[in-house]
Design a protein around this motif. Structure first.
Motif, PDB file in Angstrom:
ATOM      1  N   SER A 164      37.972  42.373  37.181  1.00 53.79           N
ATOM      2  CA  SER A 164      38.854  41.409  37.835  1.00 53.79           C
ATOM      3  C   SER A 164      40.135  41.176  37.036  1.00 53.79           C
ATOM      4  O   SER A 164      41.089  40.604  37.541  1.00 53.79           O
ATOM      5  CB  SER A 164      38.127  40.080  38.040  1.00 53.79           C
ATOM      6  OG  SER A 164      37.941  39.402  36.804  1.00 53.79           O
ATOM      7  N   HIS A 165      40.141  41.639  35.779  1.00 53.85           N
ATOM      8  CA  HIS A 165      41.333  41.533  34.943  1.00 53.85           C
ATOM      9  C   HIS A 165      42.092  42.865  34.915  1.00 53.85           C
ATOM     10  O   HIS A 165      42.801  43.172  33.952  1.00 53.85           O
ATOM     11  CB  HIS A 165      40.954  41.095  33.528  1.00 53.85           C
ATOM     12  CG  HIS A 165      40.577  39.651  33.441  1.00 53.85           C
ATOM     13  ND1 HIS A 165      41.360  38.702  32.829  1.00 53.85           N
ATOM     14  CD2 HIS A 165      39.491  38.983  33.915  1.00 53.85           C
ATOM     15  CE1 HIS A 165      40.773  37.517  32.917  1.00 53.85           C
ATOM     16  NE2 HIS A 165      39.647  37.663  33.563  1.00 53.85           N
ATOM     17  N   ASP A 166      41.890  43.634  35.976  1.00 54.88           N
ATOM     18  CA  ASP A 166      42.620  44.900  36.158  1.00 54.88           C
ATOM     19  C   ASP A 166      42.392  45.873  35.010  1.00 54.88           C
ATOM     20  O   ASP A 166      43.306  46.594  34.606  1.00 54.88           O
ATOM     21  CB  ASP A 166      44.133  44.640  36.331  1.00 54.88           C
ATOM     22  CG  ASP A 166      44.425  43.779  37.544  1.00 54.88           C
ATOM     23  OD1 ASP A 166      43.742  43.964  38.564  1.00 54.88           O
ATOM     24  OD2 ASP A 166      45.322  42.918  37.458  1.00 54.88           O
ATOM     25  N   GLY A 167      41.185  45.877  34.508  1.00 52.32           N
ATOM     26  CA  GLY A 167      40.892  46.784  33.405  1.00 52.32           C
ATOM     27  C   GLY A 167      39.937  47.894  33.809  1.00 52.32           C
ATOM     28  O   GLY A 167      39.121  47.736  34.710  1.00 52.32           O
ATOM     29  N   THR A 168      40.079  49.036  33.157  1.00 51.41           N
ATOM     30  CA  THR A 168      39.115  50.117  33.324  1.00 51.41           C
ATOM     31  C   THR A 168      37.955  49.846  32.377  1.00 51.41           C
ATOM     32  O   THR A 168      38.154  49.641  31.179  1.00 51.41           O
ATOM     33  CB  THR A 168      39.745  51.481  32.989  1.00 51.41           C
ATOM     34  OG1 THR A 168      40.841  51.703  33.880  1.00 51.41           O
ATOM     35  CG2 THR A 168      38.727  52.602  33.132  1.00 51.41           C
ATOM     36  N   VAL A 169      36.762  49.829  32.923  1.00 50.54           N
ATOM     37  CA  VAL A 169      35.586  49.457  32.138  1.00 50.54           C
ATOM     38  C   VAL A 169      34.707  50.682  31.944  1.00 50.54           C
ATOM     39  O   VAL A 169      34.266  51.311  32.911  1.00 50.54           O
ATOM     40  CB  VAL A 169      34.785  48.345  32.844  1.00 50.54           C
ATOM     41  CG1 VAL A 169      33.587  47.935  31.992  1.00 50.54           C
ATOM     42  CG2 VAL A 169      35.677  47.148  33.133  1.00 50.54           C
ATOM     43  N   LEU A 175      32.010  43.236  36.428  1.00 51.66           N
ATOM     44  CA  LEU A 175      32.852  42.682  37.483  1.00 51.66           C
ATOM     45  C   LEU A 175      33.923  41.762  36.921  1.00 51.66           C
ATOM     46  O   LEU A 175      35.076  41.772  37.383  1.00 51.66           O
ATOM     47  CB  LEU A 175      31.985  41.916  38.493  1.00 51.66           C
ATOM     48  CG  LEU A 175      31.129  42.760  39.439  1.00 51.66           C
ATOM     49  CD1 LEU A 175      30.210  41.864  40.263  1.00 51.66           C
ATOM     50  CD2 LEU A 175      32.009  43.609  40.351  1.00 51.66           C
ATOM     51  N   GLU A 176      33.558  40.963  35.918  1.00 47.20           N
ATOM     52  CA  GLU A 176      34.524  40.052  35.315  1.00 47.20           C
ATOM     53  C   GLU A 176      35.659  40.821  34.643  1.00 47.20           C
ATOM     54  O   GLU A 176      36.837  40.476  34.795  1.00 47.20           O
ATOM     55  CB  GLU A 176      33.816  39.150  34.293  1.00 47.20           C
ATOM     56  CG  GLU A 176      34.726  38.201  33.538  1.00 47.20           C
ATOM     57  CD  GLU A 176      35.417  37.185  34.428  1.00 47.20           C
ATOM     58  OE1 GLU A 176      36.432  36.608  33.988  1.00 47.20           O
ATOM     59  OE2 GLU A 176      34.950  36.965  35.575  1.00 47.20           O
TER      60      GLU A 176
END
Length: 297
Positions: free
Chosen positions: A209-214, A205-206
């Motif tokens: 929240s930085h607009d990254g694909t995880v 989730l963190e």
């Protein structure tokens, strides 16, 4: 109301299956069915709705269940008191997780094994929602949780310790030895255990929240995850206690990133449950041994 009928009712209400209840109680299914019907007849109400192959508690069954469990628990406590046995005895089913069973609980389990051999301890590996649900249903007597929240609907819990987390990688990883922020983690090769672990889910989730694909490369165990990180396959966020040996020997290094969330290892049980003496003893020893090993919670 006969005690054996209440025990059978409690088991059926817990597993919501006459077949499974019969198997666990070592009865014929017809015996379980007849015992439940006998209890319904004595009370003048139906306790279960039969929905084809499925069952569910009626409103009357929901009202009876907490009383049935209190009667069963008080009966067991009375038997122990009348018997006058000084040594704690009884069964104890505990929900736990790999990180705690392997790295935090050995002193507690060793203590119980040697000091209280008549306590029949069964550990069940589940995490998060599964553990909480099993506690509410009465399948588990106690459950270890590693959560950010410390209040759980339908449960009582005690915090044993704060659980520090460490972001780790192989010594030659590109992020090792340099300062960086959360944005720099987006796009990195991430290693993790299965979904459902609180620290993995909060980490995801963190990063999102930085607009990254995880994207996580998932491993079945913490041991496998650590080995993959040490082999240079990526970075992983894990409880510090699980990687202490690798950090000490240098096969892994800690990256300079602190998570913006805090997890606490807790021990929980169903709200309103009267804990038998041997279960209370386990809670007391867990508070002492786990908390002392990691400092005040």
């Amino acid at each position: 109301m006969e005690l054996r009928l209440l025990v059978t009712f409690d088991k059926v209400a817990t597993v919501l299956s006459f077949t499974q209840a019969a198997a666990e109680l070592k009865y014929a299914q017809s015996s379980v069915t007849s015992q439940v019907r006998a209890l319904e007849s004595s009370l003048g109400v139906e306790l279960f709705d039969r929905l084809g192959s499925r069952i569910r508690l009626t409103e009357a069954g929901e009202r009876l269940l907490p009383y049935a469990r209190q009667i069963i628990e008080l009966t067991e406590e009375a038997r122990a008191a009348v018997a006058g046995t000084e040594e704690p005895a009884g069964s104890l089913v505990v929900g736990t997780m790999e990180s705690l069973t392997s790295y935090r609980l050995p002193p507690l389990l060793e203590f119980f094994h040697h000091r209280f051999p008549k306590v029949r301890l069964s550990l069940r590996t589940t995490i998060g929602d599964e553990t909480r649900q099993a506690l509410r249903q009465g399948t588990y007597d106690l459950g270890f949780l590693m959560e950010e929240a410390t209040e759980h609907p339908g449960l009582e819990s005690v915090v044993l310790c704060v659980e520090p987390l460490a972001l780790v990688a192989a010594p030659r990883h590109a992020l090792a030895g340099r300062e960086f922020g959360t944005d720099d983690l987006v796009g990195q090769s991430l290693l993790a255990t299965e979904p459902g672990c609180a620290y993995r889910d909060l980490f995801e989730l963190e990063l999102k929240s930085h607009d990254g694909t995880v994207n996580f490369m998932e491993f079945g165990t913490i041991e496998a995850t650590k080995r993959a990180a040490a082999a240079g396959l990526g970075i992983s966020l894990l409880p510090e206690v699980t990687v202490a040996a690798e950090l000490a020997e240098g096969s892994l290094v800690r990256l300079p990133w602190e998570p913006p969330f805090t997890l606490r290892t807790q021990l929980a049980w169903r709200s309103g449950k009267r804990l038998p003496a041997h279960v209370r003893l386990f809670v007391e020893q867990a508070r002492k041994l786990v908390s002392e090993a990691d400092g005040p919670a």
